[in-house]
Motif scaffolding. Structure first.
Motif, PDB file in Angstrom:
ATOM      1  N   LEU A 171      -9.366  13.103  -7.631  1.00 28.98           N
ATOM      2  CA  LEU A 171     -10.471  12.619  -6.810  1.00 28.98           C
ATOM      3  C   LEU A 171     -11.690  13.522  -6.936  1.00 28.98           C
ATOM      4  O   LEU A 171     -12.829  13.048  -7.013  1.00 28.98           O
ATOM      5  CB  LEU A 171     -10.049  12.538  -5.344  1.00 28.98           C
ATOM      6  CG  LEU A 171      -9.108  11.409  -4.961  1.00 28.98           C
ATOM      7  CD1 LEU A 171      -8.692  11.539  -3.504  1.00 28.98           C
ATOM      8  CD2 LEU A 171      -9.760  10.080  -5.202  1.00 28.98           C
ATOM      9  N   VAL A 207       1.290   1.037  -4.608  1.00 25.39           N
ATOM     10  CA  VAL A 207       0.002   1.562  -5.071  1.00 25.39           C
ATOM     11  C   VAL A 207       0.175   3.012  -5.491  1.00 25.39           C
ATOM     12  O   VAL A 207       0.795   3.801  -4.797  1.00 25.39           O
ATOM     13  CB  VAL A 207      -1.062   1.438  -3.953  1.00 25.39           C
ATOM     14  CG1 VAL A 207      -2.351   2.117  -4.365  1.00 25.39           C
ATOM     15  CG2 VAL A 207      -1.306  -0.018  -3.615  1.00 25.39           C
ATOM     16  N   SER A 208      -0.398   3.346  -6.654  1.00 23.76           N
ATOM     17  CA  SER A 208      -0.360   4.749  -7.080  1.00 23.76           C
ATOM     18  C   SER A 208      -1.696   5.386  -6.702  1.00 23.76           C
ATOM     19  O   SER A 208      -2.731   5.053  -7.268  1.00 23.76           O
ATOM     20  CB  SER A 208      -0.100   4.852  -8.576  1.00 23.76           C
ATOM     21  OG  SER A 208      -1.126   4.228  -9.298  1.00 23.76           O
ATOM     22  N   TRP A 209      -1.637   6.290  -5.742  1.00 21.95           N
ATOM     23  CA  TRP A 209      -2.833   6.945  -5.247  1.00 21.95           C
ATOM     24  C   TRP A 209      -3.139   8.161  -6.104  1.00 21.95           C
ATOM     25  O   TRP A 209      -2.252   8.889  -6.516  1.00 21.95           O
ATOM     26  CB  TRP A 209      -2.632   7.366  -3.786  1.00 21.95           C
ATOM     27  CG  TRP A 209      -2.401   6.200  -2.882  1.00 21.95           C
ATOM     28  CD1 TRP A 209      -1.212   5.749  -2.424  1.00 21.95           C
ATOM     29  CD2 TRP A 209      -3.393   5.325  -2.343  1.00 21.95           C
ATOM     30  NE1 TRP A 209      -1.389   4.651  -1.623  1.00 21.95           N
ATOM     31  CE2 TRP A 209      -2.722   4.370  -1.558  1.00 21.95           C
ATOM     32  CE3 TRP A 209      -4.776   5.254  -2.452  1.00 21.95           C
ATOM     33  CZ2 TRP A 209      -3.402   3.361  -0.885  1.00 21.95           C
ATOM     34  CZ3 TRP A 209      -5.449   4.250  -1.779  1.00 21.95           C
ATOM     35  CH2 TRP A 209      -4.756   3.319  -1.002  1.00 21.95           C
ATOM     36  N   PRO A 210      -4.420   8.416  -6.396  1.00 21.34           N
ATOM     37  CA  PRO A 210      -4.767   9.591  -7.201  1.00 21.34           C
ATOM     38  C   PRO A 210      -4.554  10.883  -6.419  1.00 21.34           C
ATOM     39  O   PRO A 210      -4.610  10.898  -5.189  1.00 21.34           O
ATOM     40  CB  PRO A 210      -6.251   9.387  -7.517  1.00 21.34           C
ATOM     41  CG  PRO A 210      -6.752   8.492  -6.442  1.00 21.34           C
ATOM     42  CD  PRO A 210      -5.598   7.632  -6.033  1.00 21.34           C
ATOM     43  N   SER A 211      -4.338  11.945  -7.155  1.00 19.59           N
ATOM     44  CA  SER A 211      -4.170  13.243  -6.515  1.00 19.59           C
ATOM     45  C   SER A 211      -5.544  13.784  -6.109  1.00 19.59           C
ATOM     46  O   SER A 211      -6.587  13.289  -6.549  1.00 19.59           O
ATOM     47  CB  SER A 211      -3.487  14.217  -7.464  1.00 19.59           C
ATOM     48  OG  SER A 211      -4.326  14.466  -8.567  1.00 19.59           O
ATOM     49  N   LEU A 231       0.814  -1.216   0.000  1.00 24.49           N
ATOM     50  CA  LEU A 231       0.000   0.000   0.000  1.00 24.49           C
ATOM     51  C   LEU A 231       0.847   1.264   0.000  1.00 24.49           C
ATOM     52  O   LEU A 231       0.481   2.269  -0.601  1.00 24.49           O
ATOM     53  CB  LEU A 231      -0.930   0.004   1.213  1.00 24.49           C
ATOM     54  CG  LEU A 231      -2.128  -0.935   1.133  1.00 24.49           C
ATOM     55  CD1 LEU A 231      -2.867  -0.956   2.466  1.00 24.49           C
ATOM     56  CD2 LEU A 231      -3.061  -0.513   0.025  1.00 24.49           C
TER      57      LEU A 231
END
Length: 60
Positions: free
Chosen positions: A24, A16-20, A12
């Motif tokens: 969002l 994992v590439s988290w959105p900005s 995690l």
């Protein structure tokens, strides 16, 4: 069990590439607009079929 939690945390945090935040926000707007459109379509179908059934039952 501990190894599973450790690997899950590592994945995690590092993989994992988290959105900005702007991504969002735009995704949220798209979902909200699509939900409103879908709700309006369902309401229109319900209203139409309700009136159609009322006409059919009043004739018969």
């Amino acid at each position: 069990m501990f190894n599973y939690i450790k690997e899950s945390y590592n994945e995690l945090v590092n993989k994992v590439s988290w959105p900005s935040f702007p991504q969002l926000q735009s995704s949220t707007v798209v979902v909200m607009v699509a939900s409103v459109i879908f709700a309006l379509v369902v309401w229109a179908m319900d209203f139409s079929f309700s009136n159609l059934m009322e006409v059919i039952y009043n004739v018969g």
